[in-house]
Design a protein around this motif. Structure first.
Motif, mmCIF file in Angstrom:
data_model
loop_
_atom_site.group_PDB
_atom_site.id
_atom_site.type_symbol
_atom_site.label_atom_id
_atom_site.label_comp_id
_atom_site.label_asym_id
_atom_site.label_seq_id
_atom_site.Cartn_x
_atom_site.Cartn_y
_atom_site.Cartn_z
ATOM 1 N N PHE A 1 0.810 -1.223 0.000
ATOM 2 C CA PHE A 1 0.000 0.000 0.000
ATOM 3 C C PHE A 1 0.848 1.279 0.000
ATOM 4 C CE2 PHE A 1 -2.744 -3.230 2.008
ATOM 5 C CZ PHE A 1 -3.852 -3.156 1.180
ATOM 6 N N GLY A 2 2.173 1.148 0.133
ATOM 7 C CA GLY A 2 3.049 2.324 0.132
ATOM 8 C C GLY A 2 3.124 3.021 1.480
ATOM 9 N N THR A 3 2.291 2.620 2.400
ATOM 10 C CA THR A 3 2.263 3.240 3.724
ATOM 11 C C THR A 3 1.656 2.250 4.712
ATOM 12 O OG1 THR A 3 1.369 5.073 5.024
ATOM 13 C CG2 THR A 3 -0.039 4.241 3.278
ATOM 14 N N VAL A 4 1.866 2.511 5.981
ATOM 15 C CA VAL A 4 1.210 1.699 7.017
ATOM 16 C C VAL A 4 0.170 2.548 7.739
ATOM 17 C CG1 VAL A 4 1.559 0.404 9.159
ATOM 18 C CG2 VAL A 4 3.231 0.210 7.316
ATOM 19 N N SER A 5 0.547 3.777 8.074
ATOM 20 C CA SER A 5 -0.384 4.612 8.838
ATOM 21 C C SER A 5 -1.625 4.902 8.008
ATOM 22 C CB SER A 5 0.289 5.913 9.278
ATOM 23 O OG SER A 5 0.503 6.728 8.170
ATOM 24 N N GLY A 6 -2.754 4.875 8.663
ATOM 25 C CA GLY A 6 -4.018 5.163 7.976
ATOM 26 C C GLY A 6 -4.703 3.924 7.418
ATOM 27 N N LEU A 7 -3.988 2.785 7.405
ATOM 28 C CA LEU A 7 -4.633 1.559 6.901
ATOM 29 C C LEU A 7 -5.552 0.982 7.966
ATOM 30 C CD1 LEU A 7 -1.636 -0.274 5.168
ATOM 31 C CD2 LEU A 7 -3.450 1.067 4.067
ATOM 32 N N ARG A 8 -6.527 0.209 7.507
ATOM 33 C CA ARG A 8 -7.417 -0.517 8.426
ATOM 34 C C ARG A 8 -7.154 -2.008 8.281
ATOM 35 N NH1 ARG A 8 -12.519 2.592 6.271
ATOM 36 N NH2 ARG A 8 -12.093 4.625 7.181
ATOM 37 N N LEU A 9 -6.962 -2.653 9.430
ATOM 38 C CA LEU A 9 -6.596 -4.070 9.435
ATOM 39 C C LEU A 9 -7.519 -4.812 10.398
ATOM 40 C CD1 LEU A 9 -4.390 -6.332 8.840
ATOM 41 C CD2 LEU A 9 -3.238 -5.522 10.879
ATOM 42 N N ALA A 10 -8.074 -5.934 9.940
ATOM 43 C CA ALA A 10 -8.890 -6.776 10.844
ATOM 44 C C ALA A 10 -8.134 -8.062 11.121
ATOM 45 C CB ALA A 10 -10.230 -7.097 10.194
ATOM 46 N N TYR A 11 -7.931 -8.358 12.397
ATOM 47 C CA TYR A 11 -7.319 -9.622 12.803
ATOM 48 C C TYR A 11 -8.449 -10.518 13.310
ATOM 49 C CZ TYR A 11 -4.847 -13.006 15.684
ATOM 50 O OH TYR A 11 -4.396 -14.174 16.241
ATOM 51 N N VAL A 12 -8.650 -11.649 12.636
ATOM 52 C CA VAL A 12 -9.804 -12.509 12.922
ATOM 53 C C VAL A 12 -9.320 -13.832 13.511
ATOM 54 C CG1 VAL A 12 -11.812 -13.658 11.904
ATOM 55 C CG2 VAL A 12 -11.022 -11.483 10.949
ATOM 56 N N GLY A 13 -9.756 -14.156 14.728
ATOM 57 C CA GLY A 13 -9.372 -15.435 15.327
ATOM 58 C C GLY A 13 -9.216 -15.312 16.824
ATOM 59 N N ASP A 14 -8.127 -15.899 17.349
ATOM 60 C CA ASP A 14 -7.865 -15.857 18.793
ATOM 61 C C ASP A 14 -7.256 -14.493 19.137
ATOM 62 O OD1 ASP A 14 -7.053 -16.095 21.383
ATOM 63 O OD2 ASP A 14 -5.801 -17.871 21.077
ATOM 64 N N GLY A 15 -8.066 -13.604 19.638
ATOM 65 C CA GLY A 15 -7.633 -12.218 19.890
ATOM 66 C C GLY A 15 -6.779 -12.054 21.128
ATOM 67 N N ARG A 16 -6.626 -13.115 21.920
ATOM 68 C CA ARG A 16 -5.844 -12.956 23.152
ATOM 69 C C ARG A 16 -4.417 -13.434 22.970
ATOM 70 N NH1 ARG A 16 -8.199 -17.419 26.565
ATOM 71 N NH2 ARG A 16 -7.258 -18.275 24.692
ATOM 72 N N ASN A 17 -4.083 -13.982 21.816
ATOM 73 C CA ASN A 17 -2.795 -14.669 21.713
ATOM 74 C C ASN A 17 -1.661 -13.702 21.352
ATOM 75 O OD1 ASN A 17 -2.839 -14.256 18.949
ATOM 76 N ND2 ASN A 17 -3.189 -16.384 18.400
ATOM 77 N N ASN A 18 -0.481 -14.305 21.122
ATOM 78 C CA ASN A 18 0.716 -13.507 20.822
ATOM 79 C C ASN A 18 0.526 -12.617 19.589
ATOM 80 O OD1 ASN A 18 0.645 -15.792 19.148
ATOM 81 N ND2 ASN A 18 2.523 -16.686 19.980
ATOM 82 N N MET A 19 -0.146 -13.123 18.550
ATOM 83 C CA MET A 19 -0.331 -12.320 17.335
ATOM 84 C C MET A 19 -1.255 -11.135 17.607
ATOM 85 S SD MET A 19 1.610 -13.332 15.084
ATOM 86 C CE MET A 19 0.971 -12.002 14.096
ATOM 87 N N GLY A 20 -2.354 -11.386 18.321
ATOM 88 C CA GLY A 20 -3.273 -10.291 18.628
ATOM 89 C C GLY A 20 -2.562 -9.192 19.405
ATOM 90 N N ARG A 21 -1.770 -9.609 20.398
ATOM 91 C CA ARG A 21 -1.085 -8.625 21.247
ATOM 92 C C ARG A 21 -0.039 -7.835 20.438
ATOM 93 N NH1 ARG A 21 -0.112 -12.039 24.956
ATOM 94 N NH2 ARG A 21 -2.015 -11.744 26.128
ATOM 95 N N SER A 22 0.764 -8.533 19.648
ATOM 96 C CA SER A 22 1.802 -7.830 18.882
ATOM 97 C C SER A 22 1.173 -6.905 17.832
ATOM 98 C CB SER A 22 2.753 -8.834 18.213
ATOM 99 O OG SER A 22 3.542 -9.470 19.198
ATOM 100 N N LEU A 23 0.070 -7.326 17.242
ATOM 101 C CA LEU A 23 -0.600 -6.441 16.271
ATOM 102 C C LEU A 23 -1.166 -5.203 16.958
ATOM 103 C CD1 LEU A 23 -2.340 -9.090 13.980
ATOM 104 C CD2 LEU A 23 -0.615 -7.427 13.242
ATOM 105 N N MET A 24 -1.660 -5.353 18.184
ATOM 106 C CA MET A 24 -2.171 -4.175 18.909
ATOM 107 C C MET A 24 -1.043 -3.173 19.151
ATOM 108 S SD MET A 24 -5.047 -5.243 21.676
ATOM 109 C CE MET A 24 -4.314 -6.606 22.527
#
Ligand code: CP
Ligand code: NVA
Length: 325
Positions: free
Chosen positions: A151-174
């Motif tokens: 996308f040429g940038t990260v800021s301003g993008l919208r991202l949905a993480y779908v699944g186990d929201g409490r795990n390592n991936m959910g936390r690091s994405l937050m």
């Protein structure tokens, strides 16, 4: 120029990096990727020694550290559980001091996040968290790099993480979203949603005004307007015995082309840290066909960037090692 603050720095959660340092690592990794395509290697880690300590299995992360170190001229030693016997035969503190006397950097994959913290406290050399039960920072750095590539940038993008929201991936994405200005939606059934206090903790110290985290159990609402939909395996390493209770919780959170369509964005992409269960080619998927987290057509389709993410692990880990050693 490598920001001076990165020299000697360990990476345990992403919280220790500023937004500017993450931007630097992404841009440096994009440079290194281009240079590797041209077969240009600066050997920035010549005569250095890197240690990999993995107490859980790994394909991508182990390969990424190994190839990145080799490309830069470093030598690599690999240890698994039976070699070191963390906390059984020898204390983490003592092992940390031994490894730190011999190696210039240590990548560590384990269970309890406190172990990688203790390793970093006593090693005296950079320690990179190659995944703990709580965090997976090198994965999410590669994901930010992949978003920037696409996308040429990260800021301003919208991202949905779908699944186990409490795990390592959910936390690091937050954490990454609050640093990099992403609007993140954690889409998970209520029992697998992150604790409100931890979401607020990250939001309250967000470094980028555009960073945001919303949590919902509604897939359509969560992915609406998103540039990317992100998945993970439903049972993290060490949780396989929870399969009978986990599948009913996540049954309605499988990611398929219909979910991607619900973003209502023509250029939206699919991301996944891998491994993914997307067909019945693995033993686990044959034994637990209801644990398929992603549809095969989406995984293999043109909107899927999962192998870009996997490749980018190597480039971003290379940038990280070069910057911190
Ligand atoms: N995504 C990831 O960390 O993969 P591995 O477990 O294969 O290293
Ligand atoms: N949540 C997964 C991530 C794998 C890269 C796990 O911890 O197994």
């Amino acid at each position: 120029m490598v920001p001076r603050s990165l020299k000697g720095c360990s990476l345990l959660t992403l919280e220790e990096l500023s937004s500017a340092e993450i931007e630097y690592l992404i841009d440096r990794a994009l440079d290194l990727k281009r240079l590797k395509r041209e077969r240009v290697f600066a050997h920035n880690l010549r005569d250095r020694n890197i240690c990999l300590v993995f107490l859980k299995p790994s394909t991508r992360t182990r390969a990424a550290f190994f190839v990145a170190a080799s490309d830069e001229g470093a030598s690599v030693e690999f240890f698994e559980e039976k070699d070191l016997r963390f906390g059984i035969k020898e204390s983490v503190k003592d092992i940390a001091r031994v490894l730190g006397r011999m190696f210039d950097g240590i990548a560590f994959r384990g269970f309890d996040h406190g172990v990688v913290e203790e390793l970093a406290k006593y090693a005296g050399v950079p320690v990179w968290n190659a995944l703990s039960d709580d965090h997976h920072p090198t994965q999410v750095l590669a994901d930010m790099m992949t978003l920037k590539e696409e996308f040429g940038t990260v800021s301003g993008l919208r991202l949905a993480y779908v699944g186990d929201g409490r795990n390592n991936m959910g936390r690091s994405l937050m954490i990454a979203s609050c640093k990099m200005g992403l609007d993140l939606r954690i889409v998970a059934p209520k029992p697998l949603q992150p604790a409100t206090e931890s979401v607020l903790q990250y939001l309250n110290c967000r470094a980028h005004p555009g960073g945001n985290v919303n949590v919902t159990d509604d897939v359509a609402a969560g992915v609406s307007g998103c540039d990317a939909v992100y998945g993970d395996i439903w049972l993290s390493m060490g949780e396989e015995h929870l399969v009978a209770e986990r599948i009913p919780m996540l049954r309605h959170y499988k990611i398929d082309s219909e979910v991607l369509k619900k973003t209502n964005r023509s250029g939206s992409i699919f991301l996944h840290c891998l491994p993914s269960l997307h067909n019945h080619e693995t033993l686990f998927a044959r034994e637990h066909p209801d644990a398929i987290d992603t549809s095969e057509d989406l995984f293999e389709g043109q909107n899927s960037h999962v192998f870009d993410q996997a490749e980018n692990r190597m480039h971003i880990i290379k940038a990280l090692m070069v910057a911190t050693i």
